[in-house]
Design an enzyme around this catalytic site. Structure first.
Site, mmCIF file in Angstrom:
data_model
loop_
_atom_site.group_PDB
_atom_site.id
_atom_site.type_symbol
_atom_site.label_atom_id
_atom_site.label_comp_id
_atom_site.label_asym_id
_atom_site.label_seq_id
_atom_site.Cartn_x
_atom_site.Cartn_y
_atom_site.Cartn_z
ATOM 1 N N SER A 168 0.843 -1.196 0.000
ATOM 2 C CA SER A 168 0.000 0.000 0.000
ATOM 3 C C SER A 168 0.872 1.237 0.000
ATOM 4 O O SER A 168 1.966 1.233 0.573
ATOM 5 C CB SER A 168 -0.901 0.028 1.237
ATOM 6 O OG SER A 168 -1.612 1.253 1.320
ATOM 7 N N TYR A 181 -1.667 -0.941 10.355
ATOM 8 C CA TYR A 181 -1.717 -1.119 8.901
ATOM 9 C C TYR A 181 -0.465 -0.552 8.230
ATOM 10 O O TYR A 181 0.208 -1.239 7.463
ATOM 11 C CB TYR A 181 -2.973 -0.446 8.346
ATOM 12 C CG TYR A 181 -3.223 -0.721 6.882
ATOM 13 C CD1 TYR A 181 -3.729 -1.950 6.480
ATOM 14 C CD2 TYR A 181 -2.951 0.237 5.913
ATOM 15 C CE1 TYR A 181 -3.954 -2.217 5.135
ATOM 16 C CE2 TYR A 181 -3.170 -0.029 4.565
ATOM 17 C CZ TYR A 181 -3.682 -1.262 4.185
ATOM 18 O OH TYR A 181 -3.900 -1.523 2.864
#
Length: 312
Positions: A168, A181
């Site tokens: 990401s 995350y």
């Protein structure tokens, strides 16, 4: 978080399959290969599975519940390839080993591994329980590395393989309320860089090629859920969610077709790098691996002030 941290592209970004990653260009590019995809029940994982099937690969699709995989299995079977579905918690090492054995018996040796399964708990670290925080590290980082640790010896013995880690852009910036995350995705990107260098040490580069891939701005249930009510009541709405939703304009198929392209070996010059699938792979390949590596492009790095590097 200030969206400007991501920067603004002056080159056009891709938001749908294009040129080299189109279905037509990749017809049969992965014929006969066996690909295993985690988190394949919906969204990005489902799209990756279908794209690999469209390119000719037989696919093993994994998710927490077998029922989650019905639609993905149906879509892949329509491409006239072999498909096997498995219920699997990717943080369970024993279960992963069991599934790998079943895949090899039913489909054959695994040529392509796509680590897609991931979770996000959007809340400040201090408002999270530590187990909830750590669960993100386990799913997003420990699990991919565990799967890689299991599959690498077999890829080495056969002399080839492709591993794609769905990362990401969040792993490259500081995003409050997403510590688990962003940390896990940054670790996954760094691991991809380092593991590719280890392949070189062992004479397995580029036969085994790995990639960290940002799937684009895909509005999934995970990314679009927003903060929980207790977090909002304490901090308010610290982000303009409507603005962020405008950034999520990419269909999952963009990532799916990029994975099919990388699995085919057509992008081997980009191995070990962090790729944003909205950026034209043709442009990156034209720049060339030597230049990308020399200029520290598509890799995690720290920019110190001018003059400070290492000792001479």
């Amino acid at each position: 978080m200030d969206p400007a941290q991501f920067g603004l592209s002056t080159l056009s970004l891709q938001h749908a399959p294009y040129g080299p990653i189109s279905v037509e260009k990749l017809q049969g590019a992965n014929a006969g290969k066996v690909a295993l995809i985690t988190g394949a029940g919906q969204g990005i994982g489902a799209a990756i599975s279908e794209s690999l099937a469209k390119s000719g690969a037989n696919v093993a699709i994994l998710d927490l519940k077998l029922g989650n995989l019905e639609n993905t299995k149906k879509a892949c079977l329509s491409q006239n390839v072999k498909v096997e579905a498995f219920e699997c918690d990717v943080t369970d090492d024993a279960k992963v080993k069991e599934v790998f054995d079943q895949v090899e018996k039913q489909l054959g040796p695994i040529d392509v591994l796509v680590n897609n399964a991931g979770i996000l708990d959007q809340r400040p670290f201090i408002m999270s329980t530590f187990p909830a925080f750590w669960r993100q590290i386990e799913v997003n980082f420990k699990a991919p590395l565990m799967l890689i640790h299991n599959i690498l010896p077999k890829m080495r013995s056969r002399g080839h393989g492709c591993i794609i880690n769905i990362a990401s852009r969040s792993g490259t910036v500081d995003v409050p309320m997403t510590l688990g995350y962003v940390t896990s995705k940054a670790a996954l990107i760094r691991a991809t860089h380092t593991l590719q260098k280890e392949m070189k040490l062992d004479g397995m580069d580029p036969a085994i090629h790995m990639y960290a891939l940002h799937p684009g701005g895909v509005l999934t249930g995970m990314g679009g859920a927003g903060a929980a009510p207790d977090v909002r009541s304490k901090y308010g709405d610290i982000t303009d969610e409507e603005f962020y939703k405008d950034l999520f304009k990419d269909a999952p198929v963009l990532c799916g077709q990029t994975c099919a392209f990388l699995a085919s070996g057509k992008g081997k010059e980009l191995r070990g790098l962090f790729i944003d699938c909205r950026q034209d792979v043709g442009k990156l390949l034209d720049i060339g691996r030597e230049t990308l590596l020399k200029e520290n492009r598509n890799t995690l790095t720290v920019n110190f002030i001018e003059g400070y590097t290492n000792e001479p």
